[in-house]
Design an enzyme around this catalytic site. Structure first.
Site, PDB file in Angstrom:
ATOM      1  N   ARG A   1       0.835  -1.194   0.000  1.00  0.00           N
ATOM      2  CA  ARG A   1       0.000   0.000   0.000  1.00  0.00           C
ATOM      3  C   ARG A   1       0.877   1.253   0.000  1.00  0.00           C
ATOM      4  NH1 ARG A   1      -5.175   1.569  -1.217  1.00  0.00           N
ATOM      5  NH2 ARG A   1      -6.206   2.737   0.416  1.00  0.00           N
TER       6      ARG A   1
ATOM      7  N   THR B   1      -9.543   0.657  -9.727  1.00  0.00           N
ATOM      8  CA  THR B   1      -8.766  -0.444  -9.137  1.00  0.00           C
ATOM      9  C   THR B   1      -8.896  -1.674 -10.032  1.00  0.00           C
ATOM     10  OG1 THR B   1      -9.138   0.425  -6.918  1.00  0.00           O
ATOM     11  CG2 THR B   1      -8.537  -1.883  -7.019  1.00  0.00           C
TER      12      THR B   1
ATOM     13  N   SER C   1     -10.212  -0.751   0.808  1.00  0.00           N
ATOM     14  CA  SER C   1     -11.278  -1.761   0.776  1.00  0.00           C
ATOM     15  C   SER C   1     -10.845  -2.997  -0.003  1.00  0.00           C
ATOM     16  CB  SER C   1     -12.531  -1.176   0.113  1.00  0.00           C
ATOM     17  OG  SER C   1     -13.020  -0.103   0.867  1.00  0.00           O
TER      18      SER C   1
HETATM   19  N1  GLY Z   1      -8.345   3.003  -3.455  1.00  0.00           N
HETATM   20  C1  GLY Z   1      -9.390   2.099  -3.200  1.00  0.00           C
HETATM   21  C2  GLY Z   1      -9.119   1.214  -2.052  1.00  0.00           C
HETATM   22  O1  GLY Z   1      -7.976   0.937  -1.762  1.00  0.00           O
HETATM   23  O2  GLY Z   1     -10.034   0.811  -1.399  1.00  0.00           O
END
Ligand code: GLY
Length: 558
Positions: A96, A370, A442
């Site tokens: 991340r 995503t 998410s």
């Molecule tokens: N950027 C969308 C997520 O990581 O939930």
């Protein structure tokens, strides 16, 4: 038995099937892959055929998606990789993005109010990218090929170009205005200020050169070399916070997967800073207290929506980067699920005023942002990876000369309590901005085990609907034993507590929609909710892979 069969038949007839007839599950015994793009799937399959394992092929797919699906993900963004290895080892690698060292809690406030423009586009929106470092980590620890070997096919596609399809152009057009603001991006994706068209070739020479540089010099080319330097220089000139030191100090984090059980299966999910694993597990725990195969289709849909609502109320309050916020493990406690299930009435939609107190233990398309992909090999290694630059083309920034689309993942923090982010999600202190912190996600790569071996895997794209898509696919597979195409193709619903409305795909059976309204749900019809990819191991040992029938995705096997 007869009653169960009749109920199941009733379910099949009443549940709306949005499955495209031609949607085919890819089959194989040596390996399968499902991604949103044929070129990415082909590159992954070729790596498998060339002797690579599922980890090598997954990284190949991830890098290829950064070229052919760069509005969703790429090395300017981040990823979560969930791996179940043939020897039983499980890996959850957190790639991340992180907030830069100079980030601070109120950085998106102007005159005391959160300004979404600041967190969604331009210099302040960008977190330190993590995907490439994560790719290299998994290759080094669990792969058999080098980053140079798996990046070259994608460098070639970037250099020679590929033909744009309708999905790509639709997304490009939706971001045209944003891209126009950033000359580095406009020079690649626009033609005279307008989006390229279906059938045009997209050539990305700078991205090809960046991939070549990584092949030659390793990921230091990106994190400690010319790419970090160019981005830091650009940021400094424009009030951004990212520095060379932010890039140099980035490291992916191996985490412990979330585990729960559901009707005798073991469910592996991604832990915080993803909220996905926690809430897929939490909703499954709630659903397990109902005999959902015996409920009518309308009651079942209602119960699922109510469980989603309860889980998202908890998400809002409790979830954040575990390095900064104490995320209660009790959220996935079975006893807590029983307590929450007790709040669900079969008759009506109940208000959920606030989050629960878990026991202490130790756009119209509603975002397809995503991307999720999955790969399994013949040895029994499975990879489920979700990766992102956040919203379409992320921050909109491509620093000239790099070809890399930079994320806008800073918008996944709670810029201000009570102010929704791009997905309408609220957050609390647990997800406030802090230097070096990872924004709550998410993304929900999920692997289901039976007797210790993977039998199903799913993941999705589409902001918070990622969680609820994964959940519904698991229920369809484990409770109703549906084929992969139906697990992904049947109409979806989504509730995220606030705003208090139930998103339903327009294809959801009209009687079910009527029944939900009668129970008090505020329905918001949607053309489509998200995009999922899934894999399965069949009883005969063969593998299957499926791309979402809603898009022109690609599943391959051999
Ligand atoms: N950027 C969308 C997520 O990581 O939930």
């Amino acid at each position: 038995m007869l009653r169960t069969l009749l109920l199941l038949l009733g379910f099949l007839l009443t549940a709306s099937l949005a499955v495209a007839e031609e949607s085919q599950e890819a089959k194989g015994t040596h390996g399968v892959v499902a991604t949103v793009h044929p070129i990415a799937s082909r590159i992954a399959l070729d790596i498998l055929k060339d002797g690579g394992n599922a980890i090598d092929a997954a990284v190949g797919a991830g890098l290829a998606l950064g070229v052919v699906d760069g509005f969703n993900s790429g090395i300017g963004g981040g990823c979560f990789l969930l791996i179940h290895k043939a020897d039983g080892e499980t890996v959850a690698l957190d790639g991340r993005e992180t907030a830069p060292a100079a980030a601070h809690r109120d950085m998106f406030l102007r005159d005391g109010v959160a300004d979404p423009d600041l967190s969604r586009k331009g210099p302040l929106a960008v977190g330190v990218p993590g995907a490439l470092a994560a790719y290299e980590w998994v290759l080094g620890h669990h792969g058999s090929k080098s980053i140079a070997e798996v990046i070259r096919p994608s460098a070639k596609v970037a250099r020679e170009g590929f033909t744009l399809g309708a999905d790509y152009v639709r997304r490009l057009k939706s971001a045209e205005a944003k891209l126009r603001e950033f000359p580095g991006a406009a020079a690649i994706f626009l033609n005279d200020g307008h989006a390229l068209e279906v059938g045009d070739q997209l050539v990305q020479k700078d991205l090809a050169a960046t991939y070549d540089g990584i092949a030659q010099h390793g990921i230091d080319h990106f994190y400690k070399g010319p790419i970090a330097q160019a981005v830091a220089r650009w940021m400094k000139e424009r009030g951004g916070l990212l520095t060379e030191s932010d890039f140099a100090s980035y490291a992916p984090i191996p985490r412990v997967p979330i585990r729960t059980t559901y009707r005798g299966y073991e469910i592996l999910g991604f832990p915080p800073p993803s909220s996905g694993g926690v809430h897929v597990a939490q909703i499954l725990n709630i659903l397990e207290t109902f005999d959902i195969t015996r409920l009518s289709a309308a009651d079942r849909t209602h119960v699922i929506a109510e469980a989603m609502k309860l889980a998202f109320a908890d998400r809002t309050h409790w979830l954040g980067d575990p390095g900064f916020a104490k995320v209660p493990r009790g959220l996935i406690d079975k006893a807590y699920a029983v307590k929450l299930a007790g709040k669900i009435s079969l008759e009506k939609a109940s208000p959920v005023p606030s989050h629960g107190l878990p026991p202490k233990a130790d756009e119209e398309w509603f975002g397809k942002h995503t991307t999720h992909f999955c790969v399994a090999d013949g040895q029994g290694n499975w990879v489920a990876c979700t990766q992102t630059v956040n919203t379409t083309y992320g921050s909109g920034i491509v620093v000239p000369g790099t070809g890399v689309v930079l994320n806008n993942e800073m918008d996944d923090f709670a810029a201000q309590p009570g102010k929704p982010n791009a997905f309408g999600l609220l957050g609390a202190d647990a997800n406030a901005v802090a230097p070096g912190k990872r924004p709550l996600s998410s993304m929900s790569p999920t692997i289901v085990l039976q007797d210790g071996r993977p039998v199903f895997s799913v993941g999705a794209a589409g902001g918070p609907t990622i969680i609820t898509q994964a959940l519904q696919a698991v229920v369809r597979r484990l409770d109703f034993k549906r084929p992969l195409a139906e697990c992904l193709g049947q109409a979806r619903i989504h509730h995220q507590w606030q705003p208090d409305r139930l998103l339903v795909e327009e294809s959801l059976d009209a009687d079910i929609q009527r029944a939900l309204r009668a129970k008090g749900h505020q329905l918001r019809p949607s053309k489509g909710i998200g995009v999922s990819q899934a894999m399965a191991r069949h009883p005969d040992g063969s593998l299957g892979a499926q791309s979402d029938p809603r898009i022109e995705g690609s599943a391959l096997g051999y």
